[in-house]
Design an enzyme around this catalytic site. Structure first.
Site, PDB file in Angstrom:
ATOM      1  N   HIS A  74       1.879   4.434  -2.856  1.00  0.00           N
ATOM      2  CA  HIS A  74       1.979   5.883  -2.622  1.00  0.00           C
ATOM      3  C   HIS A  74       3.382   6.384  -3.009  1.00  0.00           C
ATOM      4  CE1 HIS A  74      -1.779   6.799  -0.627  1.00  0.00           C
ATOM      5  NE2 HIS A  74      -1.610   5.910   0.320  1.00  0.00           N
ATOM      6  N   HIS A 119       0.841  -1.201   0.000  1.00  0.00           N
ATOM      7  CA  HIS A 119       0.000   0.000   0.000  1.00  0.00           C
ATOM      8  C   HIS A 119       0.883   1.260   0.000  1.00  0.00           C
ATOM      9  CE1 HIS A 119      -3.706   2.292   1.145  1.00  0.00           C
ATOM     10  NE2 HIS A 119      -2.806   3.116   1.625  1.00  0.00           N
ATOM     11  N   GLU A 120       1.801   1.326   0.953  1.00  0.00           N
ATOM     12  CA  GLU A 120       2.657   2.519   1.032  1.00  0.00           C
ATOM     13  C   GLU A 120       3.596   2.578  -0.170  1.00  0.00           C
ATOM     14  OE1 GLU A 120       1.733   4.695   3.105  1.00  0.00           O
ATOM     15  OE2 GLU A 120       0.435   3.361   4.268  1.00  0.00           O
ATOM     16  N   GLU A 122      -4.470   8.042  -3.093  1.00  0.00           N
ATOM     17  CA  GLU A 122      -4.953   6.769  -2.551  1.00  0.00           C
ATOM     18  C   GLU A 122      -5.245   5.759  -3.666  1.00  0.00           C
ATOM     19  OE1 GLU A 122      -4.661   6.297   0.545  1.00  0.00           O
ATOM     20  OE2 GLU A 122      -5.853   4.535   1.007  1.00  0.00           O
TER      21      GLU A 122
END
Ligand code: ZN
Length: 500
Positions: free
Chosen positions: A268, A264-265, A294
């Site tokens: 980003h 997830h990160e 996001e």
């Protein structure tokens, strides 16, 4: 002074603003990752000083004079410089609308609210938080009045996170989600979800770290321009496009929580590492909105990381890393395990199938608070009723109900919808990628992410904030923001996975 000299001088000044903010971001990173607990009060003062200086420099009458002078000659500048100048003017304009007095009151109110919220949550006592919530709602309404709006005061606050989006637009999108996603969740809630014995083992955290770093490298995350550390809540931060840092958290009882945190990160971070080199040190090296940011993390985490081709590639690797622990486990077993659907009370533990419903509930409550149709003292009741309506669950106390999230104690009204928009944008992008790259899944199943990263670089990352999220998504996918792609994706994935 000619147009170019004026413009260059202004860019240097704005670079100083960005440098002050980057220094503050580094202190914030340190606060979450390394700082000993006793350092907190001094760190709070240091951050306040840096943020105040950055704000003062951006809002100075001298800065305004420079912007106005540059704007007068704007037609003499190249097109891209014109755009950058307009973005600087936009930031300045919004910053000066909030009077110093209000900023100071909000800073104090947030600090007091945060501590009250911690106490209220640990004792599940909403009345401890209530006076702070009342004050923050009042101050946020005042902020909305200062910023200005056409229809709803909520729009003015939403603009801080999701520029150009309005409560009215979100209502339409969220109504469709509530209906179709709600029906799917109700259908799946009746199906037995997998909880195989192999999941319940001890997973060495050092090996987990090796696995997360391997996946991050494969994704294209540049460790020479970033690093991964641990923190209580995973996050991404950057101090330049060449220093983009992420965090994750390891749990030796859970093989997947650190991995999906890292993916997830990592999504980003790839965005931040993918801005144009020539935009470095300008306001253009930024995402147009939190929802668009996001979309990148959710695309990687859910569409890619929770797909079967992904696990066709990584199952042998994870078996090798944890010898003897996964001998009988197939890629299909992992695929089912990482896509189990279970309505729960806690947003941060929600799966991709139920997640948006948590957001809709919060959105409805915060719009009502800001528009004045809901009294803060009635939040617990409104929360519990909506939780029952959307997820079929009733919180036994406020700690697992309306006190679970930090956002309102930060006065961050308008933030929550960006999580759901991230899901919607990611599904629209996912369909566009599949149209352009029919071999995508073939590539993923061999651990080859280059094509995907290249696509994201050229269709999303390189624009920085030259386009708003709505403009970007419309240009790239051919459709304005819609819930349709995401709902189709969910229904198709989960009805076949659970044969409902
Ligand atoms: Zn995120």
């Amino acid at each position: 002074m000619d147009a170019f000299a004026l413009y260059d001088q202004l860019l240097l000044r704005i670079r100083d603003v960005l440098n002050l903010r980057a220094a503050a971001a580094l202190l914030e990173w340190d606060q979450e990752v390394c700082m000993p607990p006793k350092g907190a009060p001094a760190r709070g003062r240091q951050l306040a000083t840096l943020h105040a200086h950055a704000h003062a420099l951006l809002t100075k009458p001298k800065t305004r004079a420079m912007i106005e002078a540059a704007l007068q000659d704007i037609k003499n500048l190249p097109e891209d410089s014109q755009l950058l100048l307009r973005e600087i003017a936009y930031d300045h304009e919004r910053a000066i609308r909030i009077p110093e007095r209000l900023i100071r009151r909000m800073t104090e109110a947030k600090s007091a609210a945060y501590h009250a919220w911690l106490e209220a949550r640990s004792t599940s006592n909403f009345t401890v938080f209530l006076p702070h919530l009342e004050l923050l709602v009042d101050l946020s309404r005042e902020e909305a009045d200062c910023l200005g709006y056409e229809e709803s005061p909520y729009d003015a606050l939403l603009e801080n996170y999701e520029r150009g989006m309005t409560a009215a637009q979100l209502r339409v999108l969220f109504l469709e989600i509530a209906e179709r996603q709600g029906a799917l969740v109700a259908q799946l809630a009746a199906v037995e979800q997998p909880d195989p014995a192999w999941l319940h083992q001890r997973w060495d955290c050092t090996l987990q770290r090796i696995f997360t770093e391997r996946v991050l490298r494969d994704m294209g995350y540049d460790f020479d321009a970033g690093r991964q550390d641990t923190s209580a809540h995973p996050f991404t931060t950057n101090f330049s496009i060449h220093d983009v840092r992420i965090t994750t958290r390891f749990d030796e009882n859970n093989l997947f929580s650190a991995l999906f945190g890292s993916i997830h990160e990592g999504g980003h971070a790839l965005y931040e590492q993918g801005f144009l080199e020539t935009d470095e040190g300008t306001v253009l090296a930024a995402a147009p909105s939190l929802g668009m940011h996001e979309s990148q993390s959710r695309l990687w985490e859910n569409s890619i990381g929770r797909s079967l081709p992904f696990w066709h590639y990584y199952t042998p690797l994870v078996k090798e890393l944890f010898p003897g622990q996964l001998d009988t486990v197939s890629p299909e077993d992992i695929y089912r395990a990482v896509n189990s659907v279970k309505p729960s009370l806690i947003r941060v533990e929600a799966d991709e199938c139920t997640y948006n419903l948590h957001i809709i509930l919060r959105f409805e409550i915060e719009v009502a608070l800001i528009e004045g149709s809901l009294n803060p003292c009635d939040v617990p009741q409104a929360w519990n009723e909506k939780m029952k309506q959307y997820l079929g669950l009733y919180p036994s106390n406020d700690a697992v109900g309306c006190l679970q999230d930090i956002h309102w104690s930060h006065g961050a009204f308008g933030y929550f919808p960006t999580y759901a928009l991230g899901n919607l944008f990611s599904a629209q992008l996912y369909n566009a990628i599949l149209r352009d790259r029919p071999a995508l899944w073939q590539e993923i199943s061999t651990g080859d992410f280059h094509g995907l990263v290249e696509w994201l670089r050229s269709h999303v990352h390189r624009f920085g904030r030259r386009l708003t999220a709505t403009e970007l998504i419309s240009k790239v996918t051919g459709s304005p923001p819609t819930s349709r792609d995401f709902l189709d994706y969910l229904e198709s994935k989960y009805t076949s996975l659970y044969a409902v």
